[in-house]
Design a protein around this motif. Structure first.
Motif, mmCIF file in Angstrom:
data_model
loop_
_atom_site.group_PDB
_atom_site.id
_atom_site.type_symbol
_atom_site.label_atom_id
_atom_site.label_comp_id
_atom_site.label_asym_id
_atom_site.label_seq_id
_atom_site.Cartn_x
_atom_site.Cartn_y
_atom_site.Cartn_z
ATOM 1 N N GLN A 4 -11.459 3.185 -6.895
ATOM 2 C CA GLN A 4 -12.827 3.679 -6.865
ATOM 3 C C GLN A 4 -12.951 5.002 -7.610
ATOM 4 O OE1 GLN A 4 -15.571 2.269 -5.917
ATOM 5 N NE2 GLN A 4 -16.975 4.005 -6.024
ATOM 6 N N GLU A 57 -15.345 5.676 -10.892
ATOM 7 C CA GLU A 57 -16.338 6.743 -10.921
ATOM 8 C C GLU A 57 -16.138 7.659 -12.129
ATOM 9 O OE1 GLU A 57 -16.041 8.573 -7.099
ATOM 10 O OE2 GLU A 57 -17.096 6.945 -6.074
ATOM 11 N N ILE A 92 -21.283 0.088 -10.610
ATOM 12 C CA ILE A 92 -19.973 -0.292 -10.093
ATOM 13 C C ILE A 92 -20.169 -1.479 -9.161
ATOM 14 C CG2 ILE A 92 -17.973 0.435 -8.740
ATOM 15 C CD1 ILE A 92 -18.441 3.283 -9.734
ATOM 16 N N ASP A 134 -14.649 -2.267 -6.299
ATOM 17 C CA ASP A 134 -13.325 -1.778 -6.684
ATOM 18 C C ASP A 134 -12.210 -2.670 -6.159
ATOM 19 O OD1 ASP A 134 -13.459 -1.230 -3.986
ATOM 20 O OD2 ASP A 134 -12.518 0.745 -4.140
ATOM 21 N N SER A 167 -15.890 -2.794 -12.734
ATOM 22 C CA SER A 167 -15.246 -3.367 -11.554
ATOM 23 C C SER A 167 -13.741 -3.154 -11.615
ATOM 24 C CB SER A 167 -15.560 -4.863 -11.413
ATOM 25 O OG SER A 167 -15.005 -5.615 -12.474
#
Length: 428
Positions: free
Chosen positions: A257, A261, A276, A279, A314
């Motif tokens: 994650q 970001e 997003i 993750d 992703s």
């Protein structure tokens, strides 16, 4: 009309930002423990472990010693911590010897000592020490069977934990009564601590029966020694409530994650809105590619669920059920399936790669996809569907000059996928 940066350059910049966000030099120092009354022993395993050890040495003022094992080619010079290189994804004798030495190193510690354990992806095969009665050759056969089976990373590591003398909490138990502080870089969906390097310092709630069910589910043909170990229950792991784990603590210092970001920040700076999607996406790589293609097509053709320009990000870890004999990995398998489903649709570019720099078993991180990818392949006499059927993603993209090669990244937060959608008037 919105002007979008050159897709190839933007995708590569996002991938690099994802890798940079998980660099041990950034994420290790803030999480170092206080100096103990006794000794500090540093141990660890994974593709990032040598870089993590180097970061510890650079920021630890007092005495320390230790041993970590990393993948061949991923060593970083250290002065006080010994770095051993071993094989990944199939274990070898070097990893087995390192694991045995690591257990010896922590075997006579005191309550005032602290063990700093540096764990990252790849540790499952790098820290290979089979239970008594299981040979290294048997463990190698197991790893090959797991990699080809289509099992998820969680399922693979459940099996590994119940055949190991060091995973599934056994390493932490060996450190008792010392304090154990684990700094982990996650490469697994959901950041499940027991799945990162198969959890050598984390208690394991799963059982030998769970591992045996996974073996049967995928019809894996395994050596008798492995099957008998699971059936007898002899490989039971250390459970979370074991008193030897009372002084253990684990901190996630980098995750998929965080990497996504960081990539999203690069997109925003370029005037592209990032979304997003998750993750921890799992499933067959080619199936995930088809689903992502459907979302991308709806976006570029209908403006739903997102307006262009945008990028769909992703992470996670897909799987590949090997049916052919090509050169591939899960990221290029995903990308090839995505490209076939998009069928040359204008306005969609993509990159898929493994943040450790290795997709499958080759030093190729992944590849890039463009609207003209299929057309260029056909011009070379390459049939995309045949390449997919043969699990030959690397062969396909390498022939087009579209492979992404990073070299050893010294970290690992798993797969990175970016689908960049531009306006139709701004396709390049």
């Amino acid at each position: 009309m919105t002007t979008t940066p050159a897709p190839r350059a933007l995708l590569q910049a996002m991938f690099q930002a994802a890798i940079e966000a998980a660099q041990p030099s950034h994420c290790v120092p803030p999480h170092l423990p206080p100096a103990p009354k006794g000794r500090l022993i540093v141990i660890g395993a994974g593709k990032a472990s040598a870089a993590m050890a180097h970061a510890v040495e650079q920021h630890w003022p007092g005495p320390l010693s230790g041993l970590v094992v990393t993948r061949y080619g991923y060593a970083v010079p250290c002065e006080r911590i010994e770095i051993v290189e071993a094989s990944h994804p199939v274990p070898d004798a070097a990893g087995m010897q390192a694991a045995r030495r690591m257990l010896d190193l922590v075997g006579n510690l005191q309550a005032d000592d602290t063990v700093l354990c540096l764990i990252s992806g790849g540790g499952s095969s790098l820290l290979a020490l089979p239970l008594d009665g299981i040979s290294l050759e048997d463990k190698q056969a197991l790893n090959r069977a797991l990699l080809a089976s289509g099992a998820t990373i969680g399922e693979m590591n459940c099996v590994r934990r119940h055949l190991s003398a060091i995973k599934g909490g056994r390493l932490a138990a060996a450190c008792h009564p010392a304090q154990v502080v684990t700094l982990a870089i996650s490469d697994v969906p959901g950041d499940k601590l027991g799945d990162i390097a198969s959890g050598p310092t984390v208690g394991d709630a799963t059982t030998c029966d769970d591992a045996l069910a996974i073996v049967r589910r995928y019809g894996m043909d395994l050596p008798d020694s492995i099957r008998k170990t699971l059936e007898s229950g002899r490989g039971e792991s250390v459970k979370p409530d074991d008193p030897r784990l009372a002084r253990t603590h684990t901190t996630l210092i980098a995750t998929p994650q965080m990497a996504l970001e960081a990539a999203a920040g690069v997109a925003r700076a370029a005037g592209v809105t990032p979304y997003i999607l998750g993750d921890s996406l799992e499933g067959e790589a080619r199936d995930v590619g088809k689903v992502m293609a459907g979302i991308a097509l709806q976006t570029v053709l209908r403006g739903q669920p997102f307006p262009a320009p945008c990028v769909l990000l992703s992470g996670g870890e897909t799987t590949v059920t090997v049916r052919g004999n090509g050169r591939g990995g899960r990221n290029v398998e995903f990308l090839l399936a995505l490209g076939i489903a998009l069928d040359g649709q204008r306005g969609i570019h993509a990159l898929a790669g493994d943040t450790d720099g290795v997709d499958g078993q080759e030093d190729i991180a992944g590849a890039l996809l463009a609207p003209d990818t299929l057309q260029r392949a056909w011009a070379l006499g390459i049939k995309p569907r045949d390449s997919l059927d043969n699990n030959d993603g690397h062969g396909f993209f390498q022939a087009l000059g579209d492979s992404v090669i990073t070299g050893p990244t010294l970290t690992n937060v798993n797969d990175f996928r970016a689908i960049l959608i531009t306006t139709s008037e701004n396709v390049r």
